[in-house]
Design a protein around this motif. Sequence first.
Motif, PDB file in Angstrom:
ATOM      1  N   CYS A  39       0.858  -1.409  -0.009  1.00 46.13           N
ATOM      2  CA  CYS A  39      -0.094  -0.141  -0.078  1.00 46.13           C
ATOM      3  C   CYS A  39       0.902   1.369  -0.048  1.00 46.13           C
ATOM      4  O   CYS A  39       0.378   2.465  -0.553  1.00 46.13           O
ATOM      5  CB  CYS A  39      -0.778   0.031   1.272  1.00 46.13           C
ATOM      6  N   LYS A  43       1.954   3.432  -3.931  1.00 39.15           N
ATOM      7  CA  LYS A  43       1.244   4.676  -3.802  1.00 39.15           C
ATOM      8  C   LYS A  43       1.887   6.021  -4.038  1.00 39.15           C
ATOM      9  O   LYS A  43       2.997   6.312  -3.884  1.00 39.15           O
ATOM     10  CB  LYS A  43       0.898   4.990  -2.041  1.00 39.15           C
ATOM     11  N   ASN A  46      -1.763   9.764  -3.121  1.00 41.62           N
ATOM     12  CA  ASN A  46      -2.975   8.916  -2.859  1.00 41.62           C
ATOM     13  C   ASN A  46      -3.735   7.992  -3.957  1.00 41.62           C
ATOM     14  O   ASN A  46      -4.641   8.015  -3.686  1.00 41.62           O
ATOM     15  CB  ASN A  46      -4.084  10.145  -2.308  1.00 41.62           C
ATOM     16  N   LYS A  47      -3.073   7.734  -5.199  1.00 44.03           N
ATOM     17  CA  LYS A  47      -3.578   6.822  -5.939  1.00 44.03           C
ATOM     18  C   LYS A  47      -2.559   5.914  -6.072  1.00 44.03           C
ATOM     19  O   LYS A  47      -1.441   5.876  -5.918  1.00 44.03           O
ATOM     20  CB  LYS A  47      -3.709   7.637  -7.131  1.00 44.03           C
ATOM     21  N   ASP A  58      -7.492  -0.441  -8.985  1.00 43.40           N
ATOM     22  CA  ASP A  58      -8.662   0.009  -8.427  1.00 43.40           C
ATOM     23  C   ASP A  58      -8.513  -0.057  -7.068  1.00 43.40           C
ATOM     24  O   ASP A  58      -9.585  -0.052  -6.153  1.00 43.40           O
ATOM     25  CB  ASP A  58      -9.780  -0.592  -8.979  1.00 43.40           C
ATOM     26  N   ILE A  60      -7.984   0.283  -2.974  1.00 46.82           N
ATOM     27  CA  ILE A  60      -8.127   1.423  -2.057  1.00 46.82           C
ATOM     28  C   ILE A  60      -7.059   1.686  -1.034  1.00 46.82           C
ATOM     29  O   ILE A  60      -6.917   0.864  -0.347  1.00 46.82           O
ATOM     30  CB  ILE A  60      -9.581   1.490  -1.288  1.00 46.82           C
ATOM     31  N   HIS A  62      -6.103   2.771   1.476  1.00 46.57           N
ATOM     32  CA  HIS A  62      -6.271   3.245   2.966  1.00 46.57           C
ATOM     33  C   HIS A  62      -5.350   2.532   3.696  1.00 46.57           C
ATOM     34  O   HIS A  62      -4.713   1.056   3.545  1.00 46.57           O
ATOM     35  CB  HIS A  62      -7.628   2.897   3.552  1.00 46.57           C
ATOM     36  N   LEU A  65      -7.060  -0.588   5.564  1.00 47.07           N
ATOM     37  CA  LEU A  65      -8.152  -1.107   5.154  1.00 47.07           C
ATOM     38  C   LEU A  65      -7.999  -2.812   4.781  1.00 47.07           C
ATOM     39  O   LEU A  65      -8.556  -3.553   5.110  1.00 47.07           O
ATOM     40  CB  LEU A  65      -8.673  -0.818   3.866  1.00 47.07           C
ATOM     41  N   TYR A  66      -6.632  -3.180   4.213  1.00 54.35           N
ATOM     42  CA  TYR A  66      -6.375  -4.282   3.846  1.00 54.35           C
ATOM     43  C   TYR A  66      -5.485  -5.405   4.821  1.00 54.35           C
ATOM     44  O   TYR A  66      -4.778  -6.356   4.629  1.00 54.35           O
ATOM     45  CB  TYR A  66      -5.465  -4.408   2.504  1.00 54.35           C
ATOM     46  N   HIS A 150     -17.383  -0.724   1.380  1.00 57.64           N
ATOM     47  CA  HIS A 150     -16.632  -0.305   0.432  1.00 57.64           C
ATOM     48  C   HIS A 150     -15.913  -1.247  -0.112  1.00 57.64           C
ATOM     49  O   HIS A 150     -15.286  -1.265  -0.992  1.00 57.64           O
ATOM     50  CB  HIS A 150     -15.880   1.052   0.917  1.00 57.64           C
TER      51      HIS A 150
END
Length: 296
Positions: A39, A43, A46-47, A58, A60, A62, A65-66, A150
């Motif tokens: 992540c 990165k 922020n993309k 695609d 996310i 965060h 999150l993962y 999400h």
Amino acid sequence: MSNAKLLQSTWTSCSKPRRVTVIMRSAERVDRIFGVNWCKTEKFMNKVNATDLNMPIDAILHPVLYDFNPPITNIGKYTTQLNARALKNRGIAANIIFCSPSLRCVQTAAAIAKTLGNTARICVEPGLLEPLEWYRNAGAAELPDFFAPHLLDAYGIDKEFRPIFSIEELTDAFAIKNQDQCIQRISLVLRNICGSDRNTSAIVVAHAITMDIASRIGQHGDQIDPQSLDECTSYEEPIYGAQKCGLTSKLEIGVKYPPGSTIGLIRINDAPPYVLQTVTDLIPPFSSGGFSNKVL
């Protein structure tokens, strides 16, 4: 010769698909290819700034999150679609896919459903989740939020499905259930799915441990003469015993059943008690370079 003919499998069609339950390990996961810090390394502003075309753009990004719940790679998605096409050519066009709540399993199930024409229901069964002890040993203080909107809203999950084990049951048991107890849970879920009354085949997408349990369940059926099934009225399903060698066993199972590998459990009689038989060559494996999803 038409393109359709070129794509058609030369394998014989499955004669009684309603008796077949396909067991598939989830596809290749991002963290095993790009490392646990993917992540951060992928990165920029922020993309996703993919350093490799195998990275799903695609995702996310965060920061948590993962955690303990990674997505699959692009190659994972494509190999899953090849698996699904092979199953369809074999005459195994399932209308229901059961999957573990792990994101990688849900994404694998969604790729199968898309290849089958989006006609298959995707039913999330928390009872298929890996042993809770494994999450604790990896440093998790609690289970990930598998049902975060999400994460799952994009995959067409059947929200009317009523699972055998709820996620609340697993959450409450997180701190106390050991590996043996969780293995018996997975075994119970598999036996229920294989014994369910349906008109077509079914697919189970879960983990390497699920593959190993399914294989052991089916080995018992391999020892029974199909001509003597009427005499099996007192048949008792053997208990699957957990290996006691801990991490080594977990790693060995992961190697034996690579990401995207597939086996079948075939019910060889029509009335309970059901006898299940393992089929390891249900469809051909996929190989590329040094990778193969063939069951070892």
